[in-house]
Design a protein around this motif. Structure first.
Motif, short mmCIF file in Angstrom:
data_model
loop_
_atom_site.label_atom_id
_atom_site.label_comp_id
_atom_site.label_asym_id
_atom_site.label_seq_id
_atom_site.Cartn_x
_atom_site.Cartn_y
_atom_site.Cartn_z
N MET A 1 -63.50 -7.20 -22.72
CA MET A 1 -63.08 -6.14 -23.60
C MET A 1 -64.30 -5.59 -24.33
O MET A 1 -65.20 -6.32 -24.68
CB MET A 1 -62.07 -6.65 -24.62
CG MET A 1 -60.78 -7.10 -24.04
SD MET A 1 -59.49 -6.08 -24.70
CE MET A 1 -58.27 -6.28 -23.46
N ARG A 2 -64.25 -4.29 -24.56
CA ARG A 2 -65.37 -3.61 -25.21
C ARG A 2 -64.95 -3.04 -26.56
O ARG A 2 -63.77 -2.93 -26.85
CB ARG A 2 -65.85 -2.45 -24.34
CG ARG A 2 -66.43 -2.85 -23.03
CD ARG A 2 -66.87 -1.66 -22.19
NE ARG A 2 -65.80 -0.70 -21.98
CZ ARG A 2 -65.77 0.55 -22.47
NH1 ARG A 2 -66.77 1.00 -23.17
NH2 ARG A 2 -64.77 1.36 -22.22
N MET A 3 -65.95 -2.67 -27.35
CA MET A 3 -65.73 -1.96 -28.61
C MET A 3 -66.20 -0.53 -28.44
O MET A 3 -67.11 -0.25 -27.64
CB MET A 3 -66.51 -2.61 -29.75
CG MET A 3 -65.97 -3.94 -30.13
SD MET A 3 -66.63 -4.72 -31.64
CE MET A 3 -68.06 -3.88 -32.08
N PHE A 4 -65.60 0.37 -29.23
CA PHE A 4 -65.96 1.78 -29.19
C PHE A 4 -65.86 2.32 -30.61
O PHE A 4 -64.97 1.94 -31.37
CB PHE A 4 -65.00 2.54 -28.26
CG PHE A 4 -65.42 3.96 -27.99
CD1 PHE A 4 -66.43 4.23 -27.07
CD2 PHE A 4 -64.81 5.01 -28.63
CE1 PHE A 4 -66.82 5.54 -26.81
CE2 PHE A 4 -65.18 6.32 -28.38
CZ PHE A 4 -66.20 6.58 -27.46
N LEU A 5 -66.78 3.20 -30.99
CA LEU A 5 -66.82 3.78 -32.34
C LEU A 5 -66.49 5.26 -32.30
O LEU A 5 -67.03 6.00 -31.48
CB LEU A 5 -68.22 3.60 -32.93
CG LEU A 5 -68.50 4.32 -34.25
CD1 LEU A 5 -67.72 3.70 -35.39
CD2 LEU A 5 -69.98 4.34 -34.54
N ALA A 19 -76.55 -2.01 -31.73
CA ALA A 19 -75.82 -3.27 -31.58
C ALA A 19 -75.06 -3.33 -30.26
O ALA A 19 -74.32 -4.28 -30.01
CB ALA A 19 -74.86 -3.45 -32.75
N GLY A 20 -75.20 -2.30 -29.43
CA GLY A 20 -74.55 -2.30 -28.13
C GLY A 20 -73.17 -1.67 -28.09
O GLY A 20 -72.45 -1.82 -27.11
N VAL A 21 -72.79 -0.97 -29.16
CA VAL A 21 -71.47 -0.34 -29.22
C VAL A 21 -71.63 1.16 -28.95
O VAL A 21 -72.35 1.84 -29.66
CB VAL A 21 -70.82 -0.55 -30.61
CG1 VAL A 21 -69.48 0.16 -30.70
CG2 VAL A 21 -70.67 -2.03 -30.90
#
Length: 102
Positions: A1-5, A19-21
């Motif tokens: 699972m990934r994060m997205f802003l 931070a890789g997001v």
């Protein structure tokens, strides 16, 4: 699972990219709606980071996602100017939740 802003300014997005997001900057209601729809369509997305400002200015959009979708988890984060919450936010939240003054 990934994060997205989904951010309202480039500085926050730049910091999160370090931070890789990955993410996107939106300025209008329509851009926010399109970004939310795109994020909801991505089944690899586990956490969606949103600026607190969006929750204050467009609560119907954010609440709809929170109520009708299990994933992604929405986390509202403060912008570079700080949070819009009162300094004793946590204490008052706990007091309200348990009914006792701490």
């Amino acid at each position: 699972m990934r994060m997205f802003l989904i951010s309202d300014n480039g500085d926050t997005l730049t910091g999160m990219r370090l931070a890789g997001v990955e993410g996107v900057v939106v300025r209008t209601r329509d851009e926010l709606r399109a970004a939310l729809e795109k994020a909801l369509a991505d089944k690899e997305l586990g956490i969606l980071l949103l600026m607190e400002r969006f929750g204050r200015e467009f609560p119907e959009l954010i609440d709809d996602v929170k109520l009708h979708h299990r994933l992604p988890l929405i986390v509202e984060i403060p912008d570079r100017h700080g949070t819009g919450r009162a300094p004793d936010f946590i204490t008052s939240y706990v007091n309200e939740a348990i009914g006792l003054k701490l």
